[in-house]
Design an enzyme around this catalytic site. Structure first.
Site, PDB file in Angstrom:
ATOM      1  N   SER A 156       0.819  -1.218   0.000  1.00 38.55           N
ATOM      2  CA  SER A 156       0.000   0.000   0.000  1.00 38.55           C
ATOM      3  C   SER A 156       0.855   1.271   0.000  1.00 38.55           C
ATOM      4  O   SER A 156       2.029   1.260   0.383  1.00 38.55           O
ATOM      5  CB  SER A 156      -0.911   0.025   1.230  1.00 38.55           C
TER       6      SER A 156
HETATM    7  N1  SAH Z   1      -0.729  -5.049   3.971  1.00 37.31           N
HETATM    8  C1  SAH Z   1       0.058  -5.387   2.800  1.00 37.31           C
HETATM    9  C2  SAH Z   1      -0.623  -5.056   1.496  1.00 37.31           C
HETATM   10  C3  SAH Z   1      -1.869  -5.816   1.290  1.00 37.31           C
HETATM   11  S1  SAH Z   1      -2.282  -6.228  -0.377  1.00 37.31           S
HETATM   12  C4  SAH Z   1       1.443  -4.781   2.845  1.00 37.31           C
HETATM   13  O1  SAH Z   1       1.750  -4.061   3.803  1.00 37.31           O
HETATM   14  O2  SAH Z   1       2.223  -5.047   1.932  1.00 37.31           O
HETATM   15  C5  SAH Z   1      -3.617  -7.309   0.042  1.00 37.31           C
HETATM   16  C6  SAH Z   1      -3.183  -8.673   0.463  1.00 37.31           C
HETATM   17  O3  SAH Z   1      -4.327  -9.336   0.962  1.00 37.31           O
HETATM   18  C7  SAH Z   1      -2.661  -9.520  -0.695  1.00 37.31           C
HETATM   19  O4  SAH Z   1      -1.416 -10.030  -0.387  1.00 37.31           O
HETATM   20  C8  SAH Z   1      -3.705 -10.608  -0.822  1.00 37.31           C
HETATM   21  O5  SAH Z   1      -3.179 -11.850  -1.244  1.00 37.31           O
HETATM   22  C9  SAH Z   1      -4.242 -10.692   0.591  1.00 37.31           C
HETATM   23  N2  SAH Z   1      -5.582 -11.267   0.717  1.00 37.31           N
HETATM   24  C10 SAH Z   1      -6.639 -11.127  -0.125  1.00 37.31           C
HETATM   25  N3  SAH Z   1      -7.711 -11.790   0.333  1.00 37.31           N
HETATM   26  C11 SAH Z   1      -7.332 -12.381   1.501  1.00 37.31           C
HETATM   27  C12 SAH Z   1      -7.992 -13.235   2.438  1.00 37.31           C
HETATM   28  N4  SAH Z   1      -9.264 -13.619   2.280  1.00 37.31           N
HETATM   29  N5  SAH Z   1      -7.304 -13.652   3.509  1.00 37.31           N
HETATM   30  C13 SAH Z   1      -5.997 -13.291   3.698  1.00 37.31           C
HETATM   31  N6  SAH Z   1      -5.321 -12.501   2.842  1.00 37.31           N
HETATM   32  C14 SAH Z   1      -5.975 -12.051   1.751  1.00 37.31           C
END
Ligand code: SAH
Length: 217
Positions: free
Chosen positions: A64
């Site tokens: 992000s």
């Molecule tokens: N917080 C992260 C960025 C998040 S991007 C950082 O600091 O880099 C969103 C992430 O959520 C992705 O890696 C994606 O694979 C994950 N994601 C999506 N759906 C999810 C779910 N149901 N459970 C766990 N993770 C999930």
């Protein structure tokens, strides 16, 4: 070639931008200063690590934008004794920020590749109070218990009741809520007994939260 190390000027501008955009919590600003974002981005994009933009990571996901990380962290109102759940480890950057401000962080990721990488970087940085768990934020394992704070970093069309149920009384959850192919509304929910008070904060754009652990790596 991108420079491997951020310059002092880049780091100063990074802090200045967060302050100018309204981040004022000193502990949050300090955490943003202390966590080296360059370790969480791909080597090809290291030169852009201190720009205020989201960047691509493995598995088609994103790390992000720093302002959004700082803002969501500030809005979570963390205290040092808190136990926090993050849904969506991604690079592990947000988890590292949370680890500086809370007692314990459990971070769930549905891609094994991302979970494994994030674990390595977090260990390298000595973030020993973070547990990265391969799992699904729509179906948080019972064994993980309940949390004082929950941060969802992937877009959900609705916040599942099952996730709200994992909040302790007085707890706070923050999540981007809305359609996966458009902007979402960053939503803050406070649990007051059995009531959940919602507040809309600002429009954001996150990658979608998908059900289940990913079948691909
Ligand atoms: N917080 C992260 C960025 C998040 S991007 C950082 O600091 O880099 C969103 C992430 O959520 C992705 O890696 C994606 O694979 C994950 N994601 C999506 N759906 C999810 C779910 N149901 N459970 C766990 N993770 C999930």
């Amino acid at each position: 070639m991108p420079s491997p190390q951020p310059t002092p000027h880049e780091k100063m501008m990074f802090q200045l931008n967060l302050r100018q955009r309204g981040i004022s919590d000193q502990a949050v600003l300090k955490a943003m200063e202390d966590v080296p974002r360059e370790l969480f981005v791909t080597s090809a994009e290291r030169a852009y690590a201190y720009r205020d933009t989201a960047l691509g990571i493995a598995c088609g996901q994103t790390i992000s934008q720093p302002f959004v990380v700082a803002y969501m962290t500030e809005q979570l109102d963390l205290h040092p004794e808190h136990r926090v759940l993050e849904v969506g480890t991604g690079s592990g950057y947000q988890a590292a920020i949370l680890s500086k401000l809370a007692r314990e962080v459990v971070s769930l990721e549905r891609f094994r590749t991302l979970a494994d990488r994030a674990r390595l970087v977090l260990a390298e940085l000595g973030c020993s109070n973070v547990d990265v768990v391969l799992g699904d934020g729509f179906d948080v394992p019972e064994t993980l218990g309940t949390f004082d704070r929950i941060m969802v970093t992937a877009a959900m069309e609705e916040i599942p009741d099952a996730l709200l149920a994992r909040l302790e009384p007085g707890g706070v959850l923050i999540a981007p809520v809305g359609p996966m192919d458009d902007t979402q509304m960053l939503t803050r929910v406070v649990r007051n007994g059995d009531a959940f008070d919602r507040q809309e904060l600002m429009a954001v754009r996150f990658v979608p939260a998908l059900q289940g652990v990913a079948r691909e790596l």
